[in-house]
Design an enzyme around this catalytic site. Sequence first.
Site, PDB file in Angstrom:
ATOM      1  CD  GLU A  67     -56.456 -30.032  69.812  1.00 22.04           C
ATOM      2  OE1 GLU A  67     -57.115 -30.392  70.811  1.00 22.04           O
ATOM      3  OE2 GLU A  67     -56.956 -29.811  68.680  1.00 22.04           O
ATOM      4  CB  SER A  68     -49.883 -31.541  73.024  1.00 22.75           C
ATOM      5  OG  SER A  68     -49.735 -31.190  71.647  1.00 22.75           O
ATOM      6  CB  CYS A  82     -50.274 -28.744  68.942  1.00 21.45           C
ATOM      7  SG  CYS A  82     -51.366 -30.176  68.915  1.00 21.45           S
ATOM      8  CB  SER A 226     -50.185 -37.775  71.460  1.00 24.38           C
ATOM      9  OG  SER A 226     -50.473 -36.549  70.819  1.00 24.38           O
ATOM     10  CG  HIS A 240     -47.151 -34.291  71.111  1.00 21.71           C
ATOM     11  ND1 HIS A 240     -48.269 -34.946  71.578  1.00 21.71           N
ATOM     12  CD2 HIS A 240     -46.460 -33.920  72.213  1.00 21.71           C
ATOM     13  CE1 HIS A 240     -48.266 -34.950  72.895  1.00 21.71           C
ATOM     14  NE2 HIS A 240     -47.168 -34.329  73.316  1.00 21.71           N
TER      15      HIS A 240
END
Lengths: 330, 330
Positions: A67-68, A82, A226, A240
């Site tokens: 996540e990111s 995120c 990403s 992203h």
Amino acid sequence: MAAAAGQHFFEGTEKLLEIWFTSSENDKSCDLRTIQRKDWEKLLKLVRCEIISFMKHEDMDSYVLSESSMFVTKNRFILKTCGTTTLLIAVKQLAQLVKKECGYDTIADIFYSRKNFSRPELQHYLHQSFDKEVDHLDQMFTNGAAYVLGRMNKDCWYLYTLENGRVEQPDQTLELLMWDMCRSKMEIFTRNQSIDGKDATKKSGICDIIPGIQIDDYLFDPCGYSMNGLLPGGYYITIHVTPEPHCSYVSFETNVPQASYQELLKKVLDVFKPGKFLMTVFANTASIAKDTHRHMEHLDTIEGYMRSDHQFCSLKNYYLTYTQFSRPVI
Amino acid sequence: MAAAAGQHFFEGTEKLLEIWFTSSENDKSCDLRTIQRKDWEKLLKLVRCEIISFMKHEDMDSYVLSESSMFVTKNRFILKTCGTTTLLIAVKQLAQLVKKECGYDTIADIFYSRKNFSRPELQHYLHQSFDKEVDHLDQMFTNGAAYVLGRMNKDCWYLYTLENGRVEQPDQTLELLMWDMCRSKMEIFTRNQSIDGKDATKKSGICDIIPGIQIDDYLFDPCGYSMNGLLPGGYYITIHVTPEPHCSYVSFETNVPQASYQELLKKVLDVFKPGKFLMTVFANTASIAKDTHRHMEHLDTIEGYMRSDHQFCSLKNYYLTYTQFSRPVI
């Protein structure tokens, strides 16, 4: 924006944490990059994300996460996550880890920021409102200053920083948060249209935004993208993409210094074609970007977008400019 | 600031509402001053306050209230109420009254603002948080924009206005909200030291802030002070003093146009000697005060006060400058 019944919702909006560390004894040997991968992995487990990819540059380590992203330099730590990650839960452990492994005993400044979530009720309790996040941070910091820019009852952007922050080296950060994205542009960031990260980076035109960057990109399955990009001198960009039409969102962030960000802004808008976007620029007094708020003050249209909000905030060490634009509904 | 046990607490911080009316048929005969006193009294009952005194000037009617002030011109209504008054409850009835009695069918712009309360829990449910106030106003207005300036976790100032506001005549409002007041200055606003409003106005130096004003002043028993001042051309000043040491607070407001408010600011500070104050200036593009944000940008100290916050907000028709200062603790 509420997802239609049965559609999978993903909160693209990131929580962004930037911390600058210093040593009260001015110990020059301290370096955040001496922290071992297993320690980062343990920390990121608290946040509920994982390392996908790693890239090393002379001045900076870069991690693409599930996540990111995460960026680590000698004295600055950036974590952007995120979805329903629990970023703020890890701040205390981070400070402990940094003290134990690197010898940094002081936080010189902290910047926690995010846009308002589309669906705050899906977040962990701590992240369901900015008030709760501020309460959590106020327990750790006695000199925290919490701000809201933009419109509290529409789109807005939250910031928590230290009132006595003291980062003296030239520093600037541009962030563009975009939503209501162009569908055909978003299709590029799905496995239907692109084979892998490299393919999406090329097809989208991301590779041309800032030439000469060393890129680490990743295309998720079935969709989502990403990328981290590094430049000499400790400069980075990170992008992203959440391409699903019912919750489309893209973020662009960089610390590349520019006296004016207008050309860069135009390039990014051309790649993604958002329906709406907000732009924030932090620049300290030593930065060549320090007059950004003056340039933005009179920029009430750009590339067919109309400005709905423009705010300027003079922090202890930084000038902060907040601007929101929308494409007029025809 | 919590009152010590047994001490009477008074919330000096006002709720401030300014509404500009217009007629969709451009009916020049509409005039808010045709509304009768009994109708105002009925409206103010909803707000939980009463008329104490009335003063008429060519361009404006001025009312001193049991809790602060009301000003009425041809097309602008200002209501400022402190304590636990319920100002926002009356907005709907006000719009109905104005339509029925004066023929104005359109709200050209609205400005609802206030500082954060010292003790929000003592307020009526509707006024306990800005979120609740915004919800209430959003039910009446589809284009409301809600902002917070200053620090959400310390001292801040809330604003609700219309994103499509359209006041075209030159207009500006300066407000100074002051707290942690000088005790000896506050003593003037008690029956111990002053006989009546006139005496307090003279002893304090309020009479010298803007020469030539027509003053309506009132000294409450045992303490507390309100004054309205009128000048030709539709200009007003209004001052309200809560002198009790554990909850001391003073507000100063005027629409007198000035290219720079620095001299006026110095005069007001000299009269009241607050420990802390915030200043807001609204100025539309037709106003001579429109460059206030530029003058304030570099004013990081004034009369021994240090600036803690400076923000600028570009609204559709108005420039808004927010600044907070404190006297350094020695």
